[in-house]
Design a protein around this motif. Sequence first.
Motif, mmCIF file in Angstrom:
data_model
loop_
_atom_site.group_PDB
_atom_site.id
_atom_site.type_symbol
_atom_site.label_atom_id
_atom_site.label_comp_id
_atom_site.label_asym_id
_atom_site.label_seq_id
_atom_site.Cartn_x
_atom_site.Cartn_y
_atom_site.Cartn_z
ATOM 1 N N SER A 134 0.830 -1.201 0.000
ATOM 2 C CA SER A 134 0.000 0.000 0.000
ATOM 3 C C SER A 134 0.874 1.265 0.000
ATOM 4 O O SER A 134 0.647 2.189 -0.788
ATOM 5 C CB SER A 134 -0.905 -0.045 1.235
ATOM 6 O OG SER A 134 -1.689 1.088 1.284
ATOM 7 N N LEU A 135 1.897 1.279 0.878
ATOM 8 C CA LEU A 135 2.782 2.445 0.949
ATOM 9 C C LEU A 135 3.525 2.657 -0.370
ATOM 10 O O LEU A 135 3.678 3.784 -0.837
ATOM 11 C CB LEU A 135 3.805 2.266 2.083
ATOM 12 C CG LEU A 135 3.267 2.361 3.513
ATOM 13 C CD1 LEU A 135 4.345 1.985 4.513
ATOM 14 C CD2 LEU A 135 2.735 3.769 3.808
ATOM 15 N N GLY A 138 1.937 4.668 -2.933
ATOM 16 C CA GLY A 138 1.738 6.088 -2.646
ATOM 17 C C GLY A 138 0.668 6.387 -1.616
ATOM 18 O O GLY A 138 0.292 7.544 -1.427
ATOM 19 N N ALA A 139 0.149 5.346 -0.945
ATOM 20 C CA ALA A 139 -0.899 5.591 0.058
ATOM 21 C C ALA A 139 -0.294 6.275 1.292
ATOM 22 O O ALA A 139 0.845 5.984 1.659
ATOM 23 C CB ALA A 139 -1.535 4.268 0.463
ATOM 24 N N ASN A 140 -1.062 7.177 1.915
ATOM 25 C CA ASN A 140 -0.602 7.764 3.173
ATOM 26 C C ASN A 140 -1.002 6.817 4.319
ATOM 27 O O ASN A 140 -1.594 5.765 4.079
ATOM 28 C CB ASN A 140 -1.164 9.181 3.366
ATOM 29 C CG ASN A 140 -2.679 9.210 3.385
ATOM 30 O OD1 ASN A 140 -3.319 8.241 3.789
ATOM 31 N ND2 ASN A 140 -3.260 10.307 2.929
ATOM 32 N N GLN A 143 -4.756 5.919 4.474
ATOM 33 C CA GLN A 143 -5.180 5.053 3.356
ATOM 34 C C GLN A 143 -4.625 3.641 3.551
ATOM 35 O O GLN A 143 -5.305 2.651 3.258
ATOM 36 C CB GLN A 143 -4.682 5.639 2.023
ATOM 37 C CG GLN A 143 -5.447 6.897 1.617
ATOM 38 C CD GLN A 143 -4.737 7.709 0.547
ATOM 39 O OE1 GLN A 143 -3.509 7.722 0.475
ATOM 40 N NE2 GLN A 143 -5.507 8.405 -0.267
ATOM 41 N N SER B 78 4.656 10.322 1.701
ATOM 42 C CA SER B 78 3.731 9.724 0.737
ATOM 43 C C SER B 78 3.725 10.514 -0.569
ATOM 44 O O SER B 78 3.562 9.936 -1.642
ATOM 45 C CB SER B 78 2.334 9.565 1.329
ATOM 46 O OG SER B 78 1.811 10.790 1.688
ATOM 47 N N ARG B 81 6.666 9.225 -2.360
ATOM 48 C CA ARG B 81 6.420 7.860 -2.844
ATOM 49 C C ARG B 81 5.506 7.852 -4.067
ATOM 50 O O ARG B 81 5.573 6.943 -4.875
ATOM 51 C CB ARG B 81 5.762 7.020 -1.740
ATOM 52 C CG ARG B 81 6.750 6.454 -0.757
ATOM 53 C CD ARG B 81 6.087 5.331 0.027
ATOM 54 N NE ARG B 81 6.687 5.207 1.325
ATOM 55 C CZ ARG B 81 6.175 5.680 2.448
ATOM 56 N NH1 ARG B 81 5.010 6.295 2.432
ATOM 57 N NH2 ARG B 81 6.793 5.530 3.587
ATOM 58 N N ARG B 82 4.642 8.863 -4.149
ATOM 59 C CA ARG B 82 3.706 8.895 -5.287
ATOM 60 C C ARG B 82 4.411 9.161 -6.612
ATOM 61 O O ARG B 82 3.815 9.069 -7.666
ATOM 62 C CB ARG B 82 2.623 9.943 -5.046
ATOM 63 C CG ARG B 82 1.585 9.419 -4.108
ATOM 64 C CD ARG B 82 0.476 10.356 -3.823
ATOM 65 N NE ARG B 82 -0.236 9.871 -2.652
ATOM 66 C CZ ARG B 82 -1.371 10.356 -2.218
ATOM 67 N NH1 ARG B 82 -1.935 11.346 -2.861
ATOM 68 N NH2 ARG B 82 -1.945 9.860 -1.139
ATOM 69 N N TYR B 104 -5.598 0.574 -7.879
ATOM 70 C CA TYR B 104 -5.376 0.995 -6.483
ATOM 71 C C TYR B 104 -4.626 2.342 -6.395
ATOM 72 O O TYR B 104 -5.073 3.279 -5.737
ATOM 73 C CB TYR B 104 -4.605 -0.102 -5.739
ATOM 74 C CG TYR B 104 -4.373 0.209 -4.282
ATOM 75 C CD1 TYR B 104 -5.366 -0.019 -3.346
ATOM 76 C CD2 TYR B 104 -3.169 0.757 -3.847
ATOM 77 C CE1 TYR B 104 -5.168 0.284 -2.015
ATOM 78 C CE2 TYR B 104 -2.956 1.061 -2.524
ATOM 79 C CZ TYR B 104 -3.955 0.817 -1.605
ATOM 80 O OH TYR B 104 -3.750 1.126 -0.293
ATOM 81 N N ILE B 108 -5.949 6.262 -5.259
ATOM 82 C CA ILE B 108 -5.265 7.063 -4.247
ATOM 83 C C ILE B 108 -4.888 8.439 -4.796
ATOM 84 O O ILE B 108 -4.927 9.432 -4.091
ATOM 85 C CB ILE B 108 -4.005 6.296 -3.765
ATOM 86 C CG1 ILE B 108 -4.427 5.234 -2.757
ATOM 87 C CG2 ILE B 108 -2.946 7.224 -3.195
ATOM 88 C CD1 ILE B 108 -3.335 4.273 -2.416
ATOM 89 N N ARG B 109 -4.570 8.464 -6.079
ATOM 90 C CA ARG B 109 -4.165 9.729 -6.698
ATOM 91 C C ARG B 109 -5.372 10.541 -7.206
ATOM 92 O O ARG B 109 -5.198 11.560 -7.877
ATOM 93 C CB ARG B 109 -3.195 9.450 -7.848
ATOM 94 C CG ARG B 109 -1.816 9.046 -7.365
ATOM 95 C CD ARG B 109 -1.018 8.336 -8.448
ATOM 96 N NE ARG B 109 0.315 8.000 -7.998
ATOM 97 C CZ ARG B 109 0.617 6.971 -7.208
ATOM 98 N NH1 ARG B 109 -0.340 6.186 -6.760
ATOM 99 N NH2 ARG B 109 1.865 6.739 -6.849
#
Lengths: 229, 231
Positions: A134-135, A138-140, A143, B78, B81-82, B104, B108-109
């Motif tokens: 999940s991380l 890009g999930a915080n 999330q 985060s 990481r994105r 997924y 999130i984005r």
Amino acid sequence: MEYIFAGIWKAFGLIFSLDREVFDITWLSLKVSAMATILASLTGIPAGFIIGTEDFIGKRVLITLFNTLMAFPTVVVGLLLYSLISRQGPLGPLGLLFTPWAMLIGQFILATPIIVALTISATQGIDPRVRPTSLSMGANSFQTAGTMLSEARFALISAVIAGFGRVITEVGCALMVGGNIRGYTRTMTTAIALETAKGEFSFALALGFILLMVAFLVNIFFHWLQGRR
Amino acid sequence: MIENYHFAIRDLTQFYDGNKVLDIPDLVIKKGLIYGVIGPNGSGKTTLLSILSLLARPSSGRVYFDGLEINGQGNNESALRRQMAMVLQNPFLFNMTVEKNVAYGLKIRGWSKKEQKNKVRECLDLVGLTGFEKRKAHELSGGEAQRVAIARGIAVNPKVLFLDEPTVNIDETHIEILEKVIEELNRRDKTTIIFTTHDLDQAYRLAHGVIILSGGRLKKVLSSDSFRDSV
């Protein structure tokens, strides 16, 4: 034996004639137990998640405590709550004794440890790859927590069912802090106890059947929910 | 000069249970290139990828991403990481459909449902899984699951894509497809791709640069030409 069959027959009559008193008692039981379960889930699931997934000093003690509290006798909860909300108690001025609110608080106290303990167990069983996956997408943290809870959803639903099952069937606490007042705080379980003592088997049996049906329907609903995704 | 680099590593060490598992005094990863990280088991390949993708914090040293020190005070991890995506060696698929798994990172984005659907279809086509949208993730074979995980990684259009042993569970036909996907992503989108592998031939075929690790130490960084000469 005959009086049992007569009782069962009369019970069906009370159920299908939509007897007002049976309906009121059933509605109050469902309302109080559902609210207590919802409140216990809203606090118990996040608490269980944090305890289950974070490392901190005293974690094992806390887990043991919640596991022990799962078996908290309902009359002891009733007794402790009674001492707090009775006229001489510290919360006496709030006037909660012998009200549905007192029953709600008591059932919340009974359901919470079950939901916390089963949530801890559910989150500890989550695949360790869920968080990094999940991380890494890009999930915080929120999330990621949501994703982890979603992965444990079947076990969490079981925790909520167990909590609801505990409170809808309990009699000790509801009797002590609710007072079993007709038309006000009388629930299915307290009414069954009273009617049986009075020798009114048919009324008690009718409520017993309804209690079973409610448990059955709630389980069907949650089973459907589990199978949806 | 620094604008050509995605990552710069200075005096990086990582310890697990008191043992030094990674020791990299100096390393730069240039933008828009494909890097192969090779080395035997326990050489620190996965640890290096975990640190670069912000899944692990180094014990000491500094790592810069696009000139910004990662793990530094006040950084939004985060958000950093994105800009990347990581496909784990033994990837985990969420207990949902293939479509939801691939979407997924997009969800999130904040992508719209329609955009998600189109992107999912495009990525599944790329990895040779056309029509797999409604399949349950847990019903897939190991190789199919690996390809779904890769589709999930490339769906978010990352600046940097980390692939930890990406072809380890995949049959030869699909290895070829995936290698083409890696090359296409790099060529078309200028995505920087860092993958680990035991397969020297694969590193030879795909990478512009090869990072050789042994016992947690950085042995050499070779360009593909010098790597070919040395192999």
